[in-house]
Write a protein that holds these residues in place. Structure first.
Motif, mmCIF file in Angstrom:
data_model
loop_
_atom_site.group_PDB
_atom_site.id
_atom_site.type_symbol
_atom_site.label_atom_id
_atom_site.label_comp_id
_atom_site.label_asym_id
_atom_site.label_seq_id
_atom_site.Cartn_x
_atom_site.Cartn_y
_atom_site.Cartn_z
ATOM 1 N N ASP A 153 6.745 0.516 4.125
ATOM 2 C CA ASP A 153 6.516 0.713 2.693
ATOM 3 C C ASP A 153 7.714 0.214 1.888
ATOM 4 O O ASP A 153 8.859 0.257 2.345
ATOM 5 C CB ASP A 153 6.273 2.188 2.371
ATOM 6 C CG ASP A 153 4.825 2.604 2.552
ATOM 7 O OD1 ASP A 153 3.969 1.720 2.752
ATOM 8 O OD2 ASP A 153 4.539 3.815 2.484
ATOM 9 N N LYS A 154 7.424 -0.238 0.685
ATOM 10 C CA LYS A 154 8.459 -0.675 -0.247
ATOM 11 C C LYS A 154 8.656 0.432 -1.279
ATOM 12 O O LYS A 154 7.709 0.816 -1.962
ATOM 13 C CB LYS A 154 8.061 -1.987 -0.898
ATOM 14 C CG LYS A 154 7.834 -3.121 0.102
ATOM 15 C CD LYS A 154 7.230 -4.340 -0.558
ATOM 16 C CE LYS A 154 6.930 -5.429 0.477
ATOM 17 N NZ LYS A 154 6.282 -6.602 -0.154
ATOM 18 N N GLU A 191 14.794 5.283 4.317
ATOM 19 C CA GLU A 191 15.269 4.226 5.206
ATOM 20 C C GLU A 191 15.103 4.630 6.666
ATOM 21 O O GLU A 191 14.699 3.803 7.503
ATOM 22 C CB GLU A 191 16.741 3.925 4.898
ATOM 23 C CG GLU A 191 17.262 2.622 5.504
ATOM 24 C CD GLU A 191 17.714 2.795 6.948
ATOM 25 O OE1 GLU A 191 17.662 1.803 7.701
ATOM 26 O OE2 GLU A 191 18.104 3.919 7.320
ATOM 27 N N ALA A 215 11.232 2.449 5.718
ATOM 28 C CA ALA A 215 10.866 1.843 4.441
ATOM 29 C C ALA A 215 11.942 0.889 3.961
ATOM 30 O O ALA A 215 13.102 0.980 4.372
ATOM 31 C CB ALA A 215 10.640 2.936 3.390
ATOM 32 N N HIS A 216 11.565 -0.045 3.086
ATOM 33 C CA HIS A 216 12.521 -0.896 2.392
ATOM 34 C C HIS A 216 12.864 -0.207 1.082
ATOM 35 O O HIS A 216 11.980 0.052 0.262
ATOM 36 C CB HIS A 216 11.932 -2.280 2.122
ATOM 37 C CG HIS A 216 12.913 -3.219 1.482
ATOM 38 N ND1 HIS A 216 13.205 -3.192 0.122
ATOM 39 C CD2 HIS A 216 13.684 -4.209 2.012
ATOM 40 C CE1 HIS A 216 14.102 -4.116 -0.156
ATOM 41 N NE2 HIS A 216 14.400 -4.755 0.977
ATOM 42 N N HIS A 257 18.624 -1.013 0.725
ATOM 43 C CA HIS A 257 18.591 -2.442 1.007
ATOM 44 C C HIS A 257 18.953 -3.278 -0.216
ATOM 45 O O HIS A 257 19.384 -4.430 -0.082
ATOM 46 C CB HIS A 257 17.206 -2.835 1.506
ATOM 47 C CG HIS A 257 16.811 -2.137 2.769
ATOM 48 N ND1 HIS A 257 16.085 -0.953 2.786
ATOM 49 C CD2 HIS A 257 17.073 -2.426 4.069
ATOM 50 C CE1 HIS A 257 15.898 -0.563 4.037
ATOM 51 N NE2 HIS A 257 16.488 -1.435 4.831
ATOM 52 N N LEU A 317 12.329 -5.959 -9.435
ATOM 53 C CA LEU A 317 11.475 -5.441 -8.366
ATOM 54 C C LEU A 317 10.509 -6.504 -7.871
ATOM 55 O O LEU A 317 10.222 -6.588 -6.667
ATOM 56 C CB LEU A 317 10.711 -4.204 -8.844
ATOM 57 C CG LEU A 317 11.501 -2.895 -8.879
ATOM 58 C CD1 LEU A 317 10.648 -1.771 -9.463
ATOM 59 C CD2 LEU A 317 11.985 -2.507 -7.486
ATOM 60 N N HIS A 351 10.651 -7.066 -4.056
ATOM 61 C CA HIS A 351 9.482 -6.607 -3.296
ATOM 62 C C HIS A 351 8.309 -7.575 -3.351
ATOM 63 O O HIS A 351 7.302 -7.379 -2.667
ATOM 64 C CB HIS A 351 9.030 -5.236 -3.798
ATOM 65 C CG HIS A 351 9.886 -4.113 -3.324
ATOM 66 N ND1 HIS A 351 9.875 -2.860 -3.901
ATOM 67 C CD2 HIS A 351 10.794 -4.037 -2.310
ATOM 68 C CE1 HIS A 351 10.734 -2.076 -3.279
ATOM 69 N NE2 HIS A 351 11.308 -2.764 -2.316
ATOM 70 N N ASP A 395 5.157 -5.488 -5.878
ATOM 71 C CA ASP A 395 4.418 -4.987 -4.714
ATOM 72 C C ASP A 395 5.138 -3.769 -4.125
ATOM 73 O O ASP A 395 5.354 -3.674 -2.911
ATOM 74 C CB ASP A 395 4.288 -6.089 -3.677
ATOM 75 C CG ASP A 395 3.228 -5.781 -2.630
ATOM 76 O OD1 ASP A 395 2.343 -4.947 -2.916
ATOM 77 O OD2 ASP A 395 3.293 -6.372 -1.539
ATOM 78 N N THR A 396 5.496 -2.835 -4.990
ATOM 79 C CA THR A 396 6.207 -1.612 -4.607
ATOM 80 C C THR A 396 5.186 -0.511 -4.348
ATOM 81 O O THR A 396 4.285 -0.295 -5.158
ATOM 82 C CB THR A 396 7.175 -1.177 -5.727
ATOM 83 O OG1 THR A 396 8.072 -2.265 -6.009
ATOM 84 C CG2 THR A 396 7.959 0.052 -5.329
ATOM 85 N N ASP A 397 5.336 0.171 -3.211
ATOM 86 C CA ASP A 397 4.353 1.193 -2.832
ATOM 87 C C ASP A 397 4.668 2.570 -3.404
ATOM 88 O O ASP A 397 3.754 3.323 -3.748
ATOM 89 C CB ASP A 397 4.301 1.288 -1.299
ATOM 90 C CG ASP A 397 3.913 -0.028 -0.661
ATOM 91 O OD1 ASP A 397 2.765 -0.458 -0.845
ATOM 92 O OD2 ASP A 397 4.768 -0.645 0.002
#
Length: 337
Positions: A152-153, A171, A175-176, A196, A210, A214, A228-230
């Protein structure tokens, strides 16, 4: 023993109180470190918490070592290093309206049970780091509420202790993680604990950055370019954070709020309808208080970076002032003994 009390609106005092007596089913903990939380400043400002208005013991982030163990208690020994669950005390929440506070020399856990009231930690873990267990449980619950998956971002707004704790937890779950703040040294610390990438929202366009970090979300019936951030997590409590997250959220994103907002934040749900986002709120740590202890122990050097100030109990008033003044310090821990 010495204990720190709120004695009235804006007033605290270090007072002498009776040292608790350990019964056969109890555990007496000598407190070695206790973190300062922003809510301590709130308790001081309003003069305490009923029913102990004007006489509220402070300190709800304690760690220490066992001084006495009742004969009926199993699995614990004198000298064990421990972290406490402030919510489980039978005489009220430790340091948050209960009869005892973690900024005292001793805390008594009545009818003590391992895994409910306290757990042991290895003796190589500094007490100041162990005292982060409670705020990291707050962060851990917020992370759990947003239900991250590996890959997941995620973006975390606010690089204070809870925000950075959440960044570490995300992390560790694969996840990123991007952290957003307006203070350069906090963003530097975010990178050191495992983020990150970071964004200084005072100097950069958060949505544009972002998208760069992402990527752009697949086009859908949600209008405009979206990152594209979750997952978005608000650990800052500023209205602009929610405005930014809700304006950026792609279809199906999750927006979590762990920060305390002191004023109402208007939300246009009509404009959000097509995003079908999930909005979750987070409060406390229903199950996480000792779930986070394993990560804290395993990665203690990373968590230690969260601590900005170690202040001896003899100077506790300065610690309280620092810890309750926005921007004055990052994480203040009081040491005892």
């Amino acid at each position: 023993m010495k204990s720190v009390l709120v004695t009235g609106p804006g007033r605290t005092a270090v007072v002498e109180v009776e040292k608790p007596v350990c019964g056969p089913s109890d555990v007496l903990v000598r407190i070695r470190a206790c973190g300062i939380c922003g809510s301590d400043g709130l308790y001081i400002a309003v003069g305490g918490i009923p029913p102990r208005q004007g006489a509220t013991p402070l300190g709800h982030e304690p760690a220490g070592e066992i001084a006495e163990v009742g004969a009926e208690v199993e699995g614990l020994s004198v000298g064990d290093h421990v972290v406490l669950n402030p919510m489980a005390s039978g005489d009220g929440i430790i340091g948050s309206g209960g009869a005892q506070g973690g900024l005292s020399e001793f805390v008594l856990l009545r009818d003590a049970r391992v895994g409910v009231h306290l757990v042991t930690v290895p003796k190589h873990i500094p007490f100041e780091v162990a005292a982060l267990n409670e705020p990291m449980a707050v962060a851990g619950h917020a992370v759990n509420r947003t239900a991250p998956k590996p890959g997941d971002k995620v973006v975390v707004f606010g690089a204070g202790p809870v925000g950075l704790g959440a960044a570490i937890a995300y992390e560790l779950r694969g996840a990123h993680v991007v952290v957003v703040d307006i203070v350069a040294n906090r963003l530097e610390k975010a990178l050191r604990v495992g983020a990150h990438a970071v964004i200084n929202s005072a100097e950069e366009d958060v949505l544009q950055r972002l998208v760069e970090i992402h990527g752009e979300a697949p086009r859908s019936f949600v209008r405009g370019v979206r990152p594209d951030t979750d997952i978005y997590l608000d650990a800052a409590g500023a209205p602009v954070v929610l405005e930014t997250a809700l304006a950026a959220a792609k279809h199906g994103a999750t927006v979590g709020v762990v920060a305390v907002h002191k004023k109402p934040v208007p939300v246009d749900f009509g404009a959000l309808l097509t995003t079908e986002l999930t909005l979750v709120l987070s409060m406390g740590y229903p199950t996480e208080i000792f779930e986070v202890t394993r990560d804290l122990v395993e990665h203690w050097q990373r968590y230690e970076l969260l601590i900005s100030d170690r202040i001896p109990h003899a100077d506790v008033r300065r610690a309280l002032e620092l810890g309750s003044t926005p921007g004055a310090a990052e994480k203040v821990v009081v040491t005892l003994g």
